[in-house]
Design a protein around this motif. Structure first.
Motif: not given
Lengths: 248, 339, 267
Positions: B2-4, B33, B35-36, B38, B192, B223
């Protein structure tokens, strides 16, 4: 981050140790050179070529050569059987690079003139050096004084000594006792009192502590000689010369 | 998991400049931050601090404050480096190497086993469309080709996070299309992508989210989806003459700042609050309404609005700054930056 | 793979790349001019001087090798890092799992390899010339070892200068670094005189000079050109000591460069 700092500290220490190690190697390297040190100069470039290579920085080169001269002399003085072949050429190079380099004339003439093992025992070369110095620096009465000194003590040529002191006394700014010295040369060429007077002046005039100490020692020696000479009939000049040799 | 992918926690950079070491903030404490998976666009005019942020993340310069986590690890952790790729701004690389030699060299530095380096280099060159450059030395490459070599080296070792500094600069339209395709492929692979740009259309075409940076300050994060969903409080009316000449009724023209006619149809943009009255005017004039659509915010409008808002507040806070950089100049600069 | 093994792979890759770049950048073109110069000068001088053809050839050749290697070491050495920063290639390198000290070591090794190959080529050219000359002189003079040793010392000297150039360029511009390094080379060749001055000085200035001599590289013992020209043997002990000195001093300079470089901001 403390780990990083620690690694950095270790790095600094290792670098320091490397430098220290390198520094400690130097004497060993010096000892195992094929061409000795700079004191064992196998050949000496002429002053002209050094001047050309120094690209106009001949003052600095003169200082370097004077330093080399002092080292060269320093390693041989008081060593039995030492030869001083390169002393005169080294002094020539230094003074040709910088004709105003007074210490080279003043000390150099002493190095050259004194008898072995205290010097090279070449008073003629000392005279030549000083005469070149006087030609290049006519305003320096001290060079005349040194010349007279060499003529008196090393060559025992009192006439020449008188002439030197007299010429020196005519230079503007010359010390008044230069005249007295010239007069003394005429009357009492070789007596101990004159020798004592000269050394006393050397003691008063010198700024270098080593020369002062030397002059003082010679003066004590002379006082001792004077005491003996009243009972013995030996030549005072020879005694003075002997005193000069034995001291130090 | 869950870690970005990237978590920037207050990274800041001050440079001391001049003889007296006057400190100048290149980047104010930044919190961000990503996110993965992205594609994240880092926008801002030139000199906004985009490259500074990238250099901080890559450990090329040391932060004055703050920290960051990449893939859950401290950003200075050496292990991070084998899982990220980086394309510097306008890279030149080594003159005398061929593209394939360069990639083999970088593959070795990335710790790839010797057997796979050549094969991998070849595959990457095909991917960026440089398979036929052979032994041609890099000094004979065009800017666009070099940019593609740069991209190839950034993704060579299969990184999870790719940092791209101005990947489109100096490229012709075709080159830009190709780079866009590569970035889309990277997203499709689940990687990412964090890229900085001052070209808004690229960001609009590619990004899931954007952040806007100006003079070292973060002005906004959004976004792109939310951005385009967001309406501006205005509507666009389109109508035709319905058999008669198409005209713009006075009642509409009076309240619409923007009107125009194209052939048979006319259009006007009015505030949502007065749309009812505009419709009445149209009806009175006997016009036939074709469409009524709410106007959505473009990235450009958002960008300009954020920039303006931040600068205005900065000017109010610091009247001296106003004297040095008047609002008009700032606007011109921002407008110039987005071309 | 162990950490050390991985480090070695990276350092070797950087070194290899640097060497390859030097080769393709036509660094070795100087060899042609070197050989032409020495051959030409030897031909001319052997016409006009008597009995010292060999000495002259060795003196001239070794002096040319010395100048060439010093200039290459300094000029290429100061550009090693600066060029990579300027072209931003360093960013792409440091974004990989490459420690900054590894980068620096790799660059050093690459240039060291370049200089070694270059010096070796020059030495071979010189030795061939000396060997042809030796046919005119007594067999006793034939020993080529002094020439080889002298060349080796010149290479060690160049490697020390590369480390020093890296150290200076780790915190200043290439131009300043080149000036500093060349100045250090000149001073380093005169350390004998600094030693002499240190011995003559008293008190604080003496310790200052002694410290200065300790920090400055002593390069005078790396110049045995005159001895080699006279065909005098160079003691084995000196070869060992000079090698050790070069390793220690070069290592210290390289270590200091790495320490500074590891904190450098890549603006």
């Amino acid at each position: 981050m403390t780990q990083k700092r620690m690694r950095r500290a270790i790095g600094v220490i290792v670098i320091g140790l490397c430098l220290l190690g390198a520094g400690l190697l130097l004497p060993a390297i010096e000892a195992s050179r094929p061409v000795g040190g700079s004191d064992d100069i196998t050949y000496l470039p002429t002053a002209g070529s050094v001047k050309m290579m120094s690209l106009g920085y001949s003052g600095l080169m003169a200082d370097i050569y004077w330093t080399r001269t002092v080292q060269y002399f320093g390693r041989r003085v008081n060593v039995a059987g030492a030869r001083f072949e390169l002393l005169a050429p080294l002094l020539d190079t230094a003074t040709q690079l910088d004709p105003q380099l007074m210490p080279a004339y003043e000390f150099g003439s002493v190095f050259l003139a004194e008898d072995p093992p205290r010097g090279a025992g070449r008073p003629e070369e000392a005279v030549a050096l000083l005469e070149r110095g006087i030609a290049a620096n006519p305003a320096e009465w001290r060079l005349w004084y040194e010349l007279g000194f060499v003529h008196y003590f090393n060559r025992h040529d009192y006439a020449a000594a008188r002439q030197a002191f007299e010429s020196g006394s005519k230079v503007p700014g010359a010390h008044p006792w230069m005249k007295q010295l010239a007069a003394r040369m005429a009357e009492h060429g070789g007596d101990l009192v004159t020798a004592r007077f000269l050394w006393a002046k050397a003691y008063e005039e010198a700024t270098d502590p080593r020369i002062r100490a030397n002059a003082l020692a010679l003066l004590r020696e002379l006082d001792h000689e004077t005491a003996i000479s009243t009972t013995s009939a030996s030549s005072p000049v020879a005694e003075a010369a002997k005193a000069a040799k034995t001291v130090q | 998991m869950t870690e970005p992918a990237i978590a920037i926690e207050g990274l800041a950079k001050e440079y001391s400049s001049g003889l007296w070491g006057r400190r100048r903030a290149a980047l104010s404490p930044l919190h961000l931050s990503v996110q993965r998976g992205e594609v994240f666009g880092f926008l801002g005019p030139n000199g906004a601090g985009k490259t500074t942020t990238l250099k901080l993340l890559l450990g090329l310069i040391a932060p004055s404050a703050g920290t960051a986590r990449i893939l859950g690890m401290d950003f200075r952790d050496p292990r991070v480096k084998s899982r990220i790729g980086f394309l510097p701004e306008q890279p030149y690389f080594y003159d005398h190497l061929s593209a394939s030699e360069l990639l083999i060299y970088f593959a070795a530095l990335s710790g790839m086993p010797a057997q796979v380096r050549r094969e991998r280099a070849g595959a990457m060159l095909r991917r960026v469309g440089l398979a036929d450059t052979g032994k041609l030395p890099l000094r004979k490459f065009s800017k666009g080709m070099l940019q593609r070599v740069g991209l190839a080296q950034a993704i060579l070792h299969d990184p999870d996070v790719v940092f791209l500094d101005e990947p489109m600069s100096g490229l012709d339209p075709l080159g830009r299309m190709e780079v866009r395709d590569i970035i889309r492929e990277l997203r499709a692979d689940g990687r990412t992508v964090f890229f900085s740009t001052h070209i808004l259309s690229d960001a609009e075409a590619l990004c899931d989210r954007v952040a806007i940076l100006d003079r070292g300050e973060l002005c906004g994060v959004s976004s792109l989806e939310a951005l385009t969903r967001e309406v501006s409080g205005r509507v666009e009316l389109v109508w035709t003459g319905n058999g008669r000449t198409t005209e713009i009724p006075f009642g509409v023209a009076a309240m619409a700042p923007e009107t125009g006619t194209t052939g048979e149809s006319a259009r006007a943009i009015v505030a949502e609050a007065v749309s009812e009255r505009a419709l009445d005017s149209l009806q009175l004039a006997g016009m036939r309404l074709v469409s009524l659509t709410p106007v959505r915010l473009s990235l450009e409008e958002y960008f300009m609005a954020r920039l303006r808002a931040t600068r205005v507040s900065a000017e109010q806070a610091d009247p001296q700054d106003n004297a040095i950089l008047p609002r008009e100049v700032a606007r011109a600069a921002a407008a110039g930056a987005i071309r | 793979m162990t950490d050390v093994g991985a480090s070695v792979v990276r350092v070797a890759a950087i070194a290899r790349q640097n060497f390859r770049e030097a080769v393709r950048d036509r660094v070795f073109y100087n060899l042609i001019s070197f050989t032409a110069l020495v051959v030409g000068a030897a031909l001319v001088f052997s016409q006009i001087s008597i009995a010292i053809e060999r000495e002259l050839l060795v003196n001239l050749g070794l002096t040319a090798i010395s100048l060439t290697s010093v200039l290459l070491a300094v000029l290429l050495g100061v550009g090693l890092v600066a060029k990579e920063i300027e072209r931003r290639t360093l960013y792409a390198v440091l974004a990989r799992p490459v420690a900054r000290w590894e980068f620096l070591s790799g660059k050093f090794c690459g240039l060291a390899a370049t200089l070694t190959v270059n010096t070796a080529c020059m030495a071979v050219a010189l030795l061939l010339l000396v060997a042809t000359q030796a046919t005119h002189t007594p067999a006793a003079n034939l020993s080529l070892w002094p020439v080889i040793t002298a060349t080796y010392f010149l290479l060690l000297q160049a490697l020390i200068l590369v480390a020093v150039a890296l150290l200076f360029s780790s915190f200043s511009s290439p131009l300043l670094a080149a000036i500093f390094t060349l100045a250090l080379f000149l001073i380093g060749s005169f350390t004998q005189d600094l030693h002499g001055m240190a011995q003559l000085a008293n008190g604080a200035s003496r310790w200052l000079l002694v410290g200065l001599v300790g920090v400055l590289p002593d390069l005078s013992s790396f110049n045995v050109i005159a001895a080699a020209a006279h065909g005098r043997a160079i003691p084995l002990r000196l070869i060992g000591l000079n090698t050790l000195y070069a390793a220690l001093y070069g290592g210290a300079a390289l270590g200091a460069a790495a320490l500074i470089f590891s904190r450098r901001e890549m603006k």
